[in-house]
Scaffold this active site. Structure first.
Site, PDB file in Angstrom:
ATOM      1  N   ARG A   7       0.882  -1.189   0.000  1.00  0.00           N
ATOM      2  CA  ARG A   7       0.000   0.000   0.000  1.00  0.00           C
ATOM      3  C   ARG A   7       0.909   1.225   0.000  1.00  0.00           C
ATOM      4  O   ARG A   7       1.719   1.402   0.903  1.00  0.00           O
ATOM      5  CB  ARG A   7      -0.897   0.007   1.230  1.00  0.00           C
ATOM      6  CG  ARG A   7      -1.538   1.360   1.467  1.00  0.00           C
ATOM      7  CD  ARG A   7      -2.673   1.323   2.453  1.00  0.00           C
ATOM      8  NE  ARG A   7      -3.823   0.655   1.878  1.00  0.00           N
ATOM      9  CZ  ARG A   7      -5.071   0.741   2.371  1.00  0.00           C
ATOM     10  NH1 ARG A   7      -5.315   1.465   3.439  1.00  0.00           N
ATOM     11  NH2 ARG A   7      -6.052   0.098   1.788  1.00  0.00           N
ATOM     12  N   HIS A  67      -7.369   1.153  -6.539  1.00  0.00           N
ATOM     13  CA  HIS A  67      -7.565   0.244  -5.400  1.00  0.00           C
ATOM     14  C   HIS A  67      -8.261  -1.032  -5.924  1.00  0.00           C
ATOM     15  O   HIS A  67      -9.430  -1.275  -5.625  1.00  0.00           O
ATOM     16  CB  HIS A  67      -8.412   0.943  -4.339  1.00  0.00           C
ATOM     17  CG  HIS A  67      -8.362   0.290  -2.986  1.00  0.00           C
ATOM     18  ND1 HIS A  67      -7.611  -0.835  -2.712  1.00  0.00           N
ATOM     19  CD2 HIS A  67      -8.973   0.624  -1.807  1.00  0.00           C
ATOM     20  CE1 HIS A  67      -7.767  -1.171  -1.451  1.00  0.00           C
ATOM     21  NE2 HIS A  67      -8.584  -0.298  -0.877  1.00  0.00           N
ATOM     22  N   GLN A  78     -10.156  -3.733  -3.583  1.00  0.00           N
ATOM     23  CA  GLN A  78     -11.469  -3.312  -3.101  1.00  0.00           C
ATOM     24  C   GLN A  78     -12.538  -3.563  -4.164  1.00  0.00           C
ATOM     25  O   GLN A  78     -13.653  -4.008  -3.861  1.00  0.00           O
ATOM     26  CB  GLN A  78     -11.433  -1.820  -2.740  1.00  0.00           C
ATOM     27  CG  GLN A  78     -12.747  -1.293  -2.225  1.00  0.00           C
ATOM     28  CD  GLN A  78     -13.119  -1.835  -0.861  1.00  0.00           C
ATOM     29  OE1 GLN A  78     -12.333  -1.749   0.078  1.00  0.00           O
ATOM     30  NE2 GLN A  78     -14.312  -2.402  -0.724  1.00  0.00           N
ATOM     31  N   ASP A  86     -17.301   7.712  -1.571  1.00  0.00           N
ATOM     32  CA  ASP A  86     -16.081   7.483  -0.790  1.00  0.00           C
ATOM     33  C   ASP A  86     -15.772   8.761  -0.022  1.00  0.00           C
ATOM     34  O   ASP A  86     -16.352   9.819  -0.294  1.00  0.00           O
ATOM     35  CB  ASP A  86     -14.922   7.112  -1.747  1.00  0.00           C
ATOM     36  CG  ASP A  86     -13.703   6.564  -1.019  1.00  0.00           C
ATOM     37  OD1 ASP A  86     -13.788   6.301   0.197  1.00  0.00           O
ATOM     38  OD2 ASP A  86     -12.650   6.413  -1.666  1.00  0.00           O
ATOM     39  N   CYS A 130     -16.422   1.921   0.398  1.00  0.00           N
ATOM     40  CA  CYS A 130     -15.301   1.022   0.739  1.00  0.00           C
ATOM     41  C   CYS A 130     -14.860   1.170   2.186  1.00  0.00           C
ATOM     42  O   CYS A 130     -14.152   0.313   2.698  1.00  0.00           O
ATOM     43  CB  CYS A 130     -14.133   1.253  -0.210  1.00  0.00           C
ATOM     44  SG  CYS A 130     -13.340   2.860  -0.027  1.00  0.00           S
ATOM     45  N   ARG A 148     -13.812  -8.382   1.330  1.00  0.00           N
ATOM     46  CA  ARG A 148     -12.378  -8.202   1.091  1.00  0.00           C
ATOM     47  C   ARG A 148     -11.648  -9.516   1.402  1.00  0.00           C
ATOM     48  O   ARG A 148     -10.752  -9.936   0.671  1.00  0.00           O
ATOM     49  CB  ARG A 148     -11.821  -7.077   1.983  1.00  0.00           C
ATOM     50  CG  ARG A 148     -12.321  -5.688   1.651  1.00  0.00           C
ATOM     51  CD  ARG A 148     -11.789  -5.187   0.321  1.00  0.00           C
ATOM     52  NE  ARG A 148     -10.353  -5.163   0.234  1.00  0.00           N
ATOM     53  CZ  ARG A 148      -9.567  -4.167   0.667  1.00  0.00           C
ATOM     54  NH1 ARG A 148     -10.104  -3.091   1.202  1.00  0.00           N
ATOM     55  NH2 ARG A 148      -8.243  -4.232   0.538  1.00  0.00           N
TER      56      ARG A 148
HETATM   57  N1   CP Z   1     -11.244   0.154   2.157  1.00  0.00           N
HETATM   58  C1   CP Z   1      -9.994   0.020   2.608  1.00  0.00           C
HETATM   59  O1   CP Z   1      -9.044  -0.194   1.830  1.00  0.00           O
HETATM   60  O2   CP Z   1      -9.873   0.099   3.960  1.00  0.00           O
HETATM   61  P1   CP Z   1      -8.516   0.256   4.763  1.00  0.00           P
HETATM   62  O3   CP Z   1      -7.934   1.625   4.397  1.00  0.00           O
HETATM   63  O4   CP Z   1      -8.915   0.176   6.208  1.00  0.00           O
HETATM   64  O5   CP Z   1      -7.574  -0.839   4.371  1.00  0.00           O
END
Ligand code: CP
Length: 313
Positions: A113, A140, A143, A231, A272, A300
């Site tokens: 990430r 992403h 997701q 979001d 998300c 997820r």
């Molecule tokens: N939706 C998502 O990726 O959540 P986090 O940032 O908690 O990993």
């Protein structure tokens, strides 16, 4: 004499972005995710990752990605190791390339990430094991795999359905664009013009004959939709900008009951997470009967099992 040729090494199965895949491959991963959720491991092996390890590199905070990946690999017999920037030499200047080379000697896959897509690509270039995009400033995809799975659990096949995105044209919106093209649904993106998704992504969707529309008219965009998605107004990496200006731009795109009433009567709401009630969505919508956000978060875990199975098998 014929020249000696060495057998070609198989391509490393990175999971970088949805646009890099054929629809059938993405579909296979989603179906595997559904199988795992039902407790029916594809291939019949309940713990296919025994002896395998996943390194998870986090430059940014996470709740869902971290826990769901760790649980996914452990439930399937494998191991997970977390590296955070500040607790590793990445935070002290060791290059991503060197980190990729080193981690590849210890583990069987790397999830990263980062808020700089270039680092994901550098990791994939230098790793000799699969690299998984756990979120960048641009996309992403993990997701989205969970989101497609969730939509289909609640409303059936997503092909030819209508999804409306309302809000910032951020990394999630970008992955929804990729998904619309690869899974064959109509995507209407209602965004304030300064926060439209990147033009190159919209060009790509057009070249692929995707049904992707960008508009400032959120009410028209939601009309008859099967699913409404939003979001946070301040994504990771946007914190340094003018927060008041972002809020002013995005306020008309808040998802509330009045907006949801324009969608189909059985339309679902997705987010998300993490959510900010009163900003991008009202509590009455996210905590209401049309919201599927908790299933989305759970999925997820299952969808990522499908991704890991593809990467590691
Ligand atoms: N939706 C998502 O990726 O959540 P986090 O940032 O908690 O990993």
């Amino acid at each position: 004499m014929a020249p000696k040729t060495s057998p070609k090494a198989p391509a490393i199965k990175h999971f970088l972005d949805l646009d890099r895949f054929e629809p059938a491959t993405l579909r296979e991963m989603i179906e595997w995710g559904k199988d795992f959720k039902r407790g029916q491991a594809p291939g019949g092996e309940a713990r296919p990752f025994v002896g395998k390890a996943l390194a998870m590199v986090f430059e940014r905070p996470s709740t869902r990605t971290r826990v769901s990946f760790e649980r996914a690999i452990r439930q399937l017999g494998g191991d997970a190791i977390v590296l955070e920037t500040q607790g590793s030499h990445l935070g002290r200047g060791e290059t991503v390339a060197d980190t990729a080379r080193v981690l590849s000697r210890y583990v069987d896959a790397i999830m990263i990430r980062t808020t700089d897509e270039a680092k994901l690509l550098e990791m994939a270039e230098h790793a000799t094991v699969p690299v998984i995009n756990g979120l960048t400033d641009r996309t992403h995809p993990c997701q989205l795999m969970a989101d497609i799975m969730t939509f289909e659990e609640h409303r059936g096949a997503i092909e030819n359905r209508v999804v409306t995105w309302s809000g910032d044209g951020n990394n999630m919106a970008a992955s929804w664009i990729h998904a619309a093209v690869r899974f064959g649904f109509e995507l209407r993106l209602a965004c304030p013009e300064p926060l439209n998704p990147p033009a190159d992504l919209l060009d790509w969707a057009r070249e692929q004959n995707g049904r992707v529309l960008v508009t400032q008219d959120v009410e028209a965009a939601v009309e008859g939709a099967d699913c409404v998605v939003t979001d946070t107004w301040v994504s990771m990496g946007d914190e340094t900008g003018d927060s008041q200006q972002r809020h002013d731009l995005l306020r008309p795109y808040r998802v509330d009951d009045r907006l949801m009433a324009r969608a189909k009567p059985d339309a679902i709401f997705m987010h998300c997470l993490p959510a900010h009630r009163g900003d991008e969505v009202t509590a009455s919508v996210i905590d209401g009967p049309r919201s599927v956000v908790w299933d989305e978060a759970e999925n997820r875990l299952h969808a990522q099992k499908g991704i890991l199975y593809w990467c590691l098998s």
